[in-house]
Structure formats: structure tokens, C-alpha cells
Enzyme design. Sequence first.
Site, PDB file in Angstrom:
ATOM      1  N   GLY A  12     102.131  19.424  54.948  1.00  0.00           N
ATOM      2  CA  GLY A  12     102.689  20.200  53.840  1.00  0.00           C
ATOM      3  C   GLY A  12     102.505  21.685  54.117  1.00  0.00           C
ATOM      4  O   GLY A  12     102.282  22.485  53.213  1.00  0.00           O
ATOM      5  N   ALA A  18      99.780  25.746  50.624  1.00  0.00           N
ATOM      6  CA  ALA A  18      99.394  26.267  51.932  1.00  0.00           C
ATOM      7  C   ALA A  18      99.567  27.785  51.975  1.00  0.00           C
ATOM      8  O   ALA A  18      98.673  28.516  52.412  1.00  0.00           O
ATOM      9  CB  ALA A  18     100.213  25.596  53.023  1.00  0.00           C
ATOM     10  N   ARG A  46     108.427  18.676  57.223  1.00  0.00           N
ATOM     11  CA  ARG A  46     109.672  18.123  57.741  1.00  0.00           C
ATOM     12  C   ARG A  46     110.561  19.169  58.407  1.00  0.00           C
ATOM     13  O   ARG A  46     111.265  18.878  59.355  1.00  0.00           O
ATOM     14  CB  ARG A  46     110.437  17.413  56.632  1.00  0.00           C
ATOM     15  N   VAL A  86     106.359  12.077  57.854  1.00  0.00           N
ATOM     16  CA  VAL A  86     105.138  11.270  57.684  1.00  0.00           C
ATOM     17  C   VAL A  86     105.407   9.776  57.799  1.00  0.00           C
ATOM     18  O   VAL A  86     104.505   8.988  58.057  1.00  0.00           O
ATOM     19  CB  VAL A  86     104.410  11.560  56.348  1.00  0.00           C
ATOM     20  N   LYS A 148      94.440  16.880  44.051  1.00  0.00           N
ATOM     21  CA  LYS A 148      94.798  16.076  42.906  1.00  0.00           C
ATOM     22  C   LYS A 148      96.324  16.011  42.776  1.00  0.00           C
ATOM     23  O   LYS A 148      96.990  16.852  43.361  1.00  0.00           O
ATOM     24  CB  LYS A 148      94.171  16.643  41.648  1.00  0.00           C
ATOM     25  N   ASP A 177      88.483  19.548  43.672  1.00  0.00           N
ATOM     26  CA  ASP A 177      88.671  19.974  42.292  1.00  0.00           C
ATOM     27  C   ASP A 177      88.369  21.462  42.369  1.00  0.00           C
ATOM     28  O   ASP A 177      87.212  21.860  42.508  1.00  0.00           O
ATOM     29  CB  ASP A 177      87.688  19.280  41.339  1.00  0.00           C
ATOM     30  N   HIS A 178      89.409  22.271  42.334  1.00  0.00           N
ATOM     31  CA  HIS A 178      89.192  23.683  42.690  1.00  0.00           C
ATOM     32  C   HIS A 178      88.247  24.391  41.714  1.00  0.00           C
ATOM     33  O   HIS A 178      87.688  25.426  42.038  1.00  0.00           O
ATOM     34  CB  HIS A 178      90.521  24.430  42.863  1.00  0.00           C
ATOM     35  N   LYS A 182      84.698  27.509  42.029  1.00  0.00           N
ATOM     36  CA  LYS A 182      84.614  28.782  41.303  1.00  0.00           C
ATOM     37  C   LYS A 182      83.164  29.252  41.229  1.00  0.00           C
ATOM     38  O   LYS A 182      82.255  28.474  40.968  1.00  0.00           O
ATOM     39  CB  LYS A 182      85.193  28.641  39.892  1.00  0.00           C
ATOM     40  N   ASP A 235      95.972  16.451  33.357  1.00  0.00           N
ATOM     41  CA  ASP A 235      96.062  17.662  34.177  1.00  0.00           C
ATOM     42  C   ASP A 235      94.764  18.474  34.154  1.00  0.00           C
ATOM     43  O   ASP A 235      94.395  19.082  35.153  1.00  0.00           O
ATOM     44  CB  ASP A 235      97.238  18.524  33.675  1.00  0.00           C
ATOM     45  N   HIS A 240      88.938  18.821  35.792  1.00  0.00           N
ATOM     46  CA  HIS A 240      88.147  20.045  35.639  1.00  0.00           C
ATOM     47  C   HIS A 240      87.164  19.982  34.469  1.00  0.00           C
ATOM     48  O   HIS A 240      85.989  20.311  34.609  1.00  0.00           O
ATOM     49  CB  HIS A 240      89.072  21.254  35.451  1.00  0.00           C
TER      50      HIS A 240
HETATM   51  C1  BG6 Z   1      95.473  22.997  37.786  1.00  0.00           C
HETATM   52  C2  BG6 Z   1      96.470  22.484  36.794  1.00  0.00           C
HETATM   53  O1  BG6 Z   1      94.661  21.946  38.255  1.00  0.00           O
HETATM   54  O2  BG6 Z   1      94.658  23.988  37.186  1.00  0.00           O
HETATM   55  C3  BG6 Z   1      97.303  23.612  36.220  1.00  0.00           C
HETATM   56  O3  BG6 Z   1      97.322  21.532  37.401  1.00  0.00           O
HETATM   57  C4  BG6 Z   1      96.407  24.705  35.693  1.00  0.00           C
HETATM   58  O4  BG6 Z   1      98.170  23.130  35.193  1.00  0.00           O
HETATM   59  C5  BG6 Z   1      95.369  25.117  36.727  1.00  0.00           C
HETATM   60  O5  BG6 Z   1      97.216  25.802  35.347  1.00  0.00           O
HETATM   61  C6  BG6 Z   1      94.379  26.103  36.151  1.00  0.00           C
HETATM   62  O6  BG6 Z   1      93.583  26.600  37.182  1.00  0.00           O
HETATM   63  P1  BG6 Z   1      92.917  28.039  37.097  1.00  0.00           P
HETATM   64  O7  BG6 Z   1      92.130  28.171  38.353  1.00  0.00           O
HETATM   65  O8  BG6 Z   1      94.039  29.021  36.995  1.00  0.00           O
HETATM   66  O9  BG6 Z   1      92.077  28.041  35.860  1.00  0.00           O
END
Ligand code: BG6
Length: 485
Positions: A12, A18, A46, A86, A148, A177-178, A182, A235, A240
Site C-alpha cells: 500500500g 504511507a 498495484r 497481492v 485497524k 493503535d496509534h 501518543k 471507530d 482507542h
Molecule cells: C482514527 C479514526 O482511528 O482516529 C478516525 O478512524 C479519527 O475517525 C482518528 O478521526 C482520530 O485520531 P487523532 O490522532 O486525530 O486523535
Amino acid sequence: TDEQTALFTIFGATGDLAQRKLYPSLFRLFRKGFLNDSFAVIGTARRDWSNDVYRNAVSESIQSFQPTSTELAEFISHFYYQAHDVNNSEDYSLLQTLADTLDNKYNLKSNRIFYLAMAPHFFGTITQQLKEQGITTKDGFNRLIIEKPFGSDYQTALSLNNEINAAFEEDQIFRIDHYLGKEMIQNISAIRFGNPLFTSIWNNTYIDNVQVTLAEELGVEDRGGYYDTSGALKDMIQNHTLQVVSLLAMEPPKTFTERDIRSAKIAALNDIKLYSAEEVAENFVRGQYDANPNTGQLAYRQEPNVAPESQTETYVAGKLTIENQRWQGVPFFIRSGKRLSKKETIIHIVFKSDLNPFATKEAAGLLPNNILTIYIQPTEGFSLTLNGKEIGDNFKIEPLKLAFEHSSEALDNSPEAYEKLLLDCLKGDGTNFTHWDEVAQSWRIVDVIRQTWDKQTPDFPNYISGSNGPKCADDLLAKDHAIWI
Ligand code: BG6
């Protein structure tokens, strides 16, 4: 700096994630010396790109760092492009050849990181092919990073996990899980366990309730197609929000190592009560944003790629009950939504109050609550709301705020979440990634809510864009004689 050695293969590579996150993060690691001579990146997608076209795209994505020309040339020389379908197994042998060539050229010690920045329904095929075609190695490490959504409920998550497990072991899987990357989320443990002041009162004797808010100002933007099949519960809550709750609620880990922290978090999630349908109705509410004629903001149902009668929630608030000795009787109130008045991720630990010893008999009452606030974003920091004497002749108690706050944007000193997570993965540290057991239990928690909601027709839309959300979210706390701070 300790230089890391690995070959990254990004599936991707021409996509949004990316360009916006991965290349800039790799560049920051390069600038800091964590990546230097012995790394290489294979971008696959692709499209029929050449190395040059790919390198141009990478250059563009890091323009804001204003790299010098030598720095830029050196960095992008490590990037290679391989067009790839893929589903076509022959394409994987091309990938294998290129991987081995680069391994020799840069002396990469057979260390490989596979980043799947694409739709989850490809994960099974890709991982299987990586293993079968010998692209995973015997001598070095092999790590898989995935994004995710990890399934859309417990069952789909389980099948996905089984597919991946056929090729990668749990300790080789890094589920992003970003939020865990943080700065201030990582700081939760520092404040909880680095201060005896708080460690000693982090329980139901002293804490009245906990409030976790993940508010967004933006709407669904151009993601209506995805979002309309997801909604705020899947979501933002399943991942989160529950991750944040587990960090706040977990028992002190035996040691601050990946294994012990993860098992403490899993135990906390396991202690969250799974609600019956009646309990869902009592403890969870949902909302969907309406147009705001004053600002011209559209209603959710008018957004591109959203069904005109959509029943998808853009807001969730709920009360979690944690069934263990520490948290017996302490509600954890959570909420998250889009198109609210501002972007704010914030945690309040509301301590129990006491009778005000200074109040006159006629005006007897409780002291204002002491509150510990953890600011996650965009403001980062802590504050502690204590009571003091109001300045003046009388003796009147008033809340005062001790604050340590700064704006992350203003200081620009918080490493981007993805940068931290990529470095953790390079070092083999899975602490800030979600373990399968966490994913599984989080789905069990939200599945009962989803199933209950799917049987009823919500009264949507029920909050105006730019407001503080639906009224039902306030009513929810009122039942517990609490208010959102
Ligand atoms: C993502 C969601 O995981 O997190 C989005 O899919 C959301 O809908 C985002 O906007 C929020 O992330 P952050 O880092 O901007 O708080």
C-alpha cells in the site's frame, strides 16, 4: 544513537497512510540516526511505478522537513518500488528476489518488517504468501505491522487473527493503535506510577469517577464510505477509548516490561462488565450530527457516500463498570464523537469530596471535587484542581488549578506517534501495540452494545454540528449525580 537494521516492505506504498505518516516517520528516524546505512524500503502497490517515480513521491511527502539535498538524496536512495498484485502468487517471487538483493546490498541481516497499509481482507493472503514463498527469513527477525480495523466484531476479528497466525506468531504481530504512540497516552503510566501521591489513592476509596473524552471537531470528511459501515463505537471506542481505559484501570504491573504491562491491561479489560441488553440501554447512548445552518456544516446524512437515512452513530457516550476490588462502585464515563465544538482528548480523574468544614451551618455543603486532569491533545500536560481560600476578607473555599500545559503543535517536540511505534517495532518492543487478547475482549465489550443498538431505530440526528453532543449524554451522568467536567 543505536542504529537499527531492517528491510521494510510496505504494502500500500502509494496510499494515503504511507505518504502522510510512514515516509515522514522513517525520515525522522533517519535524521536521528536510528536508520542510517543499513536499512532499505520496498514499496509495493498495484500501480506501475518506477523507482524514480516512487522516490519522487517519498521526497514530496517529506518536504515539510526541508531536507538538504545531500540528506534527501541519501535517504531516498534506500527506497525501491515493486509493482505488486497481492493476489498474484508470481509477484511474490519478484518480491523475494528484490528482498534478498537488498539484504545483501545493505547488509540487513535478514531482518524484515512487513507493513500492511491496506484493507484487512488482504491480510490473510499476504501473510500466507510471505511465508510460503520464503520472503520471511530464517535467520533474522520477521515482524508484521497491521492497521485497524482488526475485524468488525469478535467473530471476524477471530477469523482474521487465525489467518494471520498461520504465518506469524503473536510476538511477531504488531497491531497499531496509534493512540498508544501518543506522548501523553504513554505519560498516563508515568503519572500513575511515578507519583506516590497518586499511586496511593488510585482506587475506589478516593476516586469518585473517571471521565475519558475523545472529541473531534471534524466530521467524516471524505471517509463516508468507510465510516458509514463503522460508526463511532467501532471507530473510536473499541480501540482507542478502551485502550485508554485499560491504562487508567490496570493493576500496577509487576514490572514495566511488555509482558507484565500487557497482562495487566488484559486483566483490566476482562474486568469490564459485559452488559445485557437492558444494561446497554441504561448505560450507553448514541448520537448523530445534524446540519448547522450558522456555520454551513452539513448533517452527517448529507455527507458524501453516506446513506440518506443512515442510522450510523457519530457519537457515543457510556458508563463502564469495572468489576474488581479497586474499582467497585467507580463509574468510568467515556465519550467520543465527531463534529463537536472542538478537538479535545482529555481525561479527568474526579476525586471524592468531603463535607466543607468551613461552611456555615445554613450553607452546609460539599467541597468542590479535587480533579486530576490529563491533557492528551492538542494541549498536552496535567493539571490538578485543588481547593484554596478565595482572596479577600471572608473565608471562602474556591477551586484553584495547578497546571503544567503546553500545546504540542507550538513546541513540536512530541515525536509523531508513528515514528515512536516504528522505532518500537524495530527494537522488537510490543508494549505499545495491542495484543490479540486485548482486541478480542474489546470486541466482546462493544459487540453487546452494537447488537442491542442494531435492534432499535435511533432518533437521529440528535445534535447540532459544533455543539457539545446530544442531551442524552448529559442525562446519562445525571443518573449517577455526576456531570461532565
Ligand atoms: C482514527 C479514526 O482511528 O482516529 C478516525 O478512524 C479519527 O475517525 C482518528 O478521526 C482520530 O485520531 P487523532 O490522532 O486525530 O486523535
